[in-house]
Design an enzyme around this catalytic site. Structure first.
Site, PDB file in Angstrom:
ATOM      1  N   THR A   4      23.306 -77.465  88.143  1.00  0.00           N
ATOM      2  CA  THR A   4      23.446 -76.977  86.771  1.00  0.00           C
ATOM      3  C   THR A   4      22.981 -75.523  86.640  1.00  0.00           C
ATOM      4  OG1 THR A   4      22.492 -77.247  84.568  1.00  0.00           O
ATOM      5  CG2 THR A   4      21.194 -78.109  86.353  1.00  0.00           C
ATOM      6  N   ASP A   5      23.453 -74.847  85.606  1.00  0.00           N
ATOM      7  CA  ASP A   5      22.957 -73.485  85.324  1.00  0.00           C
ATOM      8  C   ASP A   5      21.526 -73.518  84.801  1.00  0.00           C
ATOM      9  OD1 ASP A   5      23.511 -74.572  82.805  1.00  0.00           O
ATOM     10  OD2 ASP A   5      24.819 -72.956  82.141  1.00  0.00           O
ATOM     11  N   HIS A  27      12.808 -75.356  74.489  1.00  0.00           N
ATOM     12  CA  HIS A  27      14.265 -75.218  74.367  1.00  0.00           C
ATOM     13  C   HIS A  27      14.751 -73.870  74.902  1.00  0.00           C
ATOM     14  CE1 HIS A  27      17.816 -76.121  71.406  1.00  0.00           C
ATOM     15  NE2 HIS A  27      18.200 -75.999  72.668  1.00  0.00           N
TER      16      HIS A  27
HETATM   17  P1  NAD Z   1      25.950 -88.638  83.396  1.00  0.00           P
HETATM   18  O1  NAD Z   1      24.547 -88.875  82.948  1.00  0.00           O
HETATM   19  O2  NAD Z   1      27.063 -88.839  82.427  1.00  0.00           O
HETATM   20  O3  NAD Z   1      26.278 -89.554  84.650  1.00  0.00           O
HETATM   21  C1  NAD Z   1      25.378 -89.742  85.712  1.00  0.00           C
HETATM   22  C2  NAD Z   1      25.879 -90.934  86.524  1.00  0.00           C
HETATM   23  O4  NAD Z   1      24.975 -91.118  87.632  1.00  0.00           O
HETATM   24  C3  NAD Z   1      25.892 -92.248  85.741  1.00  0.00           C
HETATM   25  O5  NAD Z   1      27.088 -92.934  85.982  1.00  0.00           O
HETATM   26  C4  NAD Z   1      24.708 -93.022  86.302  1.00  0.00           C
HETATM   27  O6  NAD Z   1      24.889 -94.416  86.263  1.00  0.00           O
HETATM   28  C5  NAD Z   1      24.658 -92.503  87.730  1.00  0.00           C
HETATM   29  N1  NAD Z   1      23.329 -92.618  88.338  1.00  0.00           N
HETATM   30  C6  NAD Z   1      22.135 -92.282  87.773  1.00  0.00           C
HETATM   31  N2  NAD Z   1      21.146 -92.540  88.649  1.00  0.00           N
HETATM   32  C7  NAD Z   1      21.731 -93.011  89.786  1.00  0.00           C
HETATM   33  C8  NAD Z   1      21.230 -93.413  91.059  1.00  0.00           C
HETATM   34  N3  NAD Z   1      19.919 -93.393  91.311  1.00  0.00           N
HETATM   35  N4  NAD Z   1      22.110 -93.828  91.985  1.00  0.00           N
HETATM   36  C9  NAD Z   1      23.435 -93.868  91.729  1.00  0.00           C
HETATM   37  N5  NAD Z   1      23.972 -93.509  90.539  1.00  0.00           N
HETATM   38  C10 NAD Z   1      23.115 -93.074  89.588  1.00  0.00           C
HETATM   39  O7  NAD Z   1      25.949 -87.156  83.965  1.00  0.00           O
HETATM   40  P2  NAD Z   1      27.106 -86.078  84.004  1.00  0.00           P
HETATM   41  O8  NAD Z   1      27.073 -85.318  82.745  1.00  0.00           O
HETATM   42  O9  NAD Z   1      28.363 -86.721  84.446  1.00  0.00           O
HETATM   43  O10 NAD Z   1      26.564 -85.122  85.135  1.00  0.00           O
HETATM   44  C11 NAD Z   1      26.941 -85.287  86.499  1.00  0.00           C
HETATM   45  C12 NAD Z   1      26.225 -84.244  87.322  1.00  0.00           C
HETATM   46  O11 NAD Z   1      26.550 -82.946  86.842  1.00  0.00           O
HETATM   47  C13 NAD Z   1      24.710 -84.356  87.246  1.00  0.00           C
HETATM   48  O12 NAD Z   1      24.189 -84.099  88.532  1.00  0.00           O
HETATM   49  C14 NAD Z   1      24.299 -83.262  86.281  1.00  0.00           C
HETATM   50  O13 NAD Z   1      23.008 -82.770  86.574  1.00  0.00           O
HETATM   51  C15 NAD Z   1      25.361 -82.220  86.558  1.00  0.00           C
HETATM   52  N6  NAD Z   1      25.660 -81.325  85.423  1.00  0.00           N
HETATM   53  C16 NAD Z   1      26.081 -81.849  84.227  1.00  0.00           C
HETATM   54  C17 NAD Z   1      26.379 -80.989  83.176  1.00  0.00           C
HETATM   55  C18 NAD Z   1      26.878 -81.504  81.848  1.00  0.00           C
HETATM   56  O14 NAD Z   1      27.081 -80.705  80.935  1.00  0.00           O
HETATM   57  N7  NAD Z   1      27.128 -82.786  81.681  1.00  0.00           N
HETATM   58  C19 NAD Z   1      26.227 -79.611  83.336  1.00  0.00           C
HETATM   59  C20 NAD Z   1      25.774 -79.117  84.559  1.00  0.00           C
HETATM   60  C21 NAD Z   1      25.507 -79.999  85.598  1.00  0.00           C
HETATM   61  P1  TYD Z   2      22.890 -81.043  75.249  1.00  0.00           P
HETATM   62  O1  TYD Z   2      24.273 -81.517  74.956  1.00  0.00           O
HETATM   63  O2  TYD Z   2      21.770 -82.032  75.236  1.00  0.00           O
HETATM   64  O3  TYD Z   2      22.959 -80.243  76.620  1.00  0.00           O
HETATM   65  P2  TYD Z   2      21.830 -79.304  77.344  1.00  0.00           P
HETATM   66  O4  TYD Z   2      20.495 -79.568  76.757  1.00  0.00           O
HETATM   67  O5  TYD Z   2      21.934 -79.760  78.761  1.00  0.00           O
HETATM   68  O6  TYD Z   2      22.285 -77.887  77.137  1.00  0.00           O
HETATM   69  O7  TYD Z   2      22.528 -79.924  74.201  1.00  0.00           O
HETATM   70  C1  TYD Z   2      23.342 -78.779  74.047  1.00  0.00           C
HETATM   71  C2  TYD Z   2      22.643 -77.879  73.056  1.00  0.00           C
HETATM   72  O8  TYD Z   2      22.663 -78.517  71.767  1.00  0.00           O
HETATM   73  C3  TYD Z   2      21.174 -77.662  73.386  1.00  0.00           C
HETATM   74  O9  TYD Z   2      20.837 -76.309  73.045  1.00  0.00           O
HETATM   75  C4  TYD Z   2      20.435 -78.627  72.484  1.00  0.00           C
HETATM   76  C5  TYD Z   2      21.340 -78.723  71.261  1.00  0.00           C
HETATM   77  N1  TYD Z   2      21.338 -80.030  70.563  1.00  0.00           N
HETATM   78  C6  TYD Z   2      21.172 -80.082  69.178  1.00  0.00           C
HETATM   79  O10 TYD Z   2      21.005 -79.033  68.513  1.00  0.00           O
HETATM   80  N2  TYD Z   2      21.183 -81.294  68.574  1.00  0.00           N
HETATM   81  C7  TYD Z   2      21.325 -82.465  69.260  1.00  0.00           C
HETATM   82  O11 TYD Z   2      21.284 -83.564  68.649  1.00  0.00           O
HETATM   83  C8  TYD Z   2      21.530 -82.401  70.680  1.00  0.00           C
HETATM   84  C9  TYD Z   2      21.704 -83.652  71.495  1.00  0.00           C
HETATM   85  C10 TYD Z   2      21.525 -81.164  71.288  1.00  0.00           C
END
Ligand code: NAD
Ligand code: TYD
Length: 365
Positions: A138-139, A303
């Protein structure tokens, strides 16, 4: 003779980004997938319903920290690459309880790396060279940017501020060390905030769509002026496919959407699209804008003010650029949630309600 292509080993493939990746990988005809997921609250087999009968997809419920299981999966399926999505991913949950983040994001990634190293060491020469371990990060590991400061480049120092980002940073360091020390052909991607179909409604965008449709408050933390750089999930998945295909082992690639927005802007945009697609009318005439539900609540501790990704390296070296603007991606996303109310209904039962009560109860919404 038909060639049977080797599978890709995906972890966390029942979560938001992982399930999008698996669905697209199969849709692109890229070959079989072995999908290991623990099915925590964030993992959902309904995300994979469209490939339920697809023999190219093998789903295994289990933990990346379960060395015996992971070793067995490597030995049985002999994947050509691993993509590690499995993680605890929600910052607010990491503030309430960091333990699971340390266990999965650090210990789990370590055990997965160890099992991958053992498997890779035993591969014949050509397969050893072409094997890849892609770690999805992640960033947030780079910390928070001042307004106007240049966007994060891959060389930006690590300054994580939440238990979530600290645990991701630790895993990134392990991944790097496995390349430098053992020569494991790793790749790391650091991407910005994703949005799109199948995102669990604890994250900002799906939470707001879900609450708006239920007529509930749209909680905006602090002044709502925090900035995130939004990346449509399909763009993220195409970037990962490109990095697996052409990334240089040992390198990291930033992936972003070039879409910096304040949180308040994001919530207001969601409201405007909903006003258009699903207007709420009272007494058959007057339209009540969804934005009237916006409620400023207590800020998140620690935050981060701003994230922004400089994705020029992946464009220059691998020819990847995002295809969606925020305007096109957010419309597709809102439409998907409107068309998939059953999915939302299923994931927001039981445990979800307990979480929202804990997280928002003391914020007065
Ligand atoms: P998510 O929380 O939706 O999904 C995570 C998945 O991992 C789930 O299906 C969960 O069951 C599984 N999981 C958790 N613990 C586990 C374990 N111990 N063994 C096997 N499976 C396990 O997350 P996401 O948003 O899909 O993110 C996926 C990846 O991308 C993560 O590594 C996250 O850090 C990274 N990422 C996400 C975002 C975002 O905006 N969603 C941004 C940057 C990086
Ligand atoms: P989020 O979707 O939790 O992603 P991240 O914390 O990984 O960036 O949140 C995105 C932005 O929105 C973050 O600055 C926190 C803010 N936020 C709210 O203002 N209200 C909310 O209910 C949530 C979940 C997040």
């Amino acid at each position: 003779m038909t060639m049977i292509s080797k599978p890709i080993f995906v972890t966390g493939g029942a979560g938001f980004i992982g399930s999008n990746f698996v669905l697209e990988w199969l849709a692109c005809g890229k070959g079989p997938v072995v999908n290991l997921d623990k099915l925590t609250y964030a993992g959902n087999l309904a995300n994979l319903a469209n490939i339920y009968n697809d023999s190219r997809h093998t789903f295994v419920r289990g933990d990346i920290a379960d060395t015996k299981l992971v070793e067995r999966l490597f030995a049985e399926h002999r994947p050509f690459a691993v993509v590690n999505f499995a993680a605890e991913s929600h910052v607010d949950r990491s503030i309430h309880g960091p333990g699971d983040f340390i266990q999965t994001n650090i210990v789990g990634s370590f055990r997965l790396l160890e099992a991958a190293r053992a498997y890779w060491s035993g591969l014949p020469e050509g397969e050893r060279t072409s094997f890849r371990f892609l770690h999805v990060s992640t960033d947030e590991v780079y910390g928070s940017l001042e307004p106007g400061a240049p966007a994060f480049q891959e060389s930006h120092r690590y300054e994580p501020n939440s238990p979530y980002s600290a645990s991701k940073a630790a895993a990134d360091h392990l991944v790097r060390a496995y390349y430098r020390t053992y020569g494991l052909p790793v790749l790391t991607t650091n991407c910005s905030n994703n949005y799109g179909p199948y995102q669990f409604p604890e994250k900002l965008i799906p939470l707001c769509i879900h609450n708006a449709l239920a007529g509930k408050p749209l909680p905006v933390y602090g002044d709502g002026q925090q900035i995130r750089d939004w990346l449509y999930v399909a763009d993220h998945c195409s970037a990962i496919r490109r990095v697996i295909e052409a990334g240089q082992p040992g390198e990291t690639y930033n992936i972003g959407g070039y879409n910096e927005k304040t949180n308040l802007d994001v919530v207001q945009t969601v409201c405007k699209i909903l006003d258009e697609l699903k207007p709420v009318t009272y007494h058959s005439s007057r339209i009540t804008p969804y934005a009237s539900l916006i409620t400023f609540v207590k800020d998140r501790p620690g935050h981060d003010r701003r994230y922004a990704i400089d994705a020029r390296k992946i464009e220059r070296e691998l020819g990847w650029r995002p295809t969606e603007t925020f305007e096109t991606g957010i419309r597709k996303t809102v439409l998907w949630y409107l068309d998939n109310t059953n999915w939302v209904g299923n994931v927001t039962s039981g445990a979800y309600r307990e979480w929202t009560a804990k997280q928002y109860g003391d914020r007065g919404v």
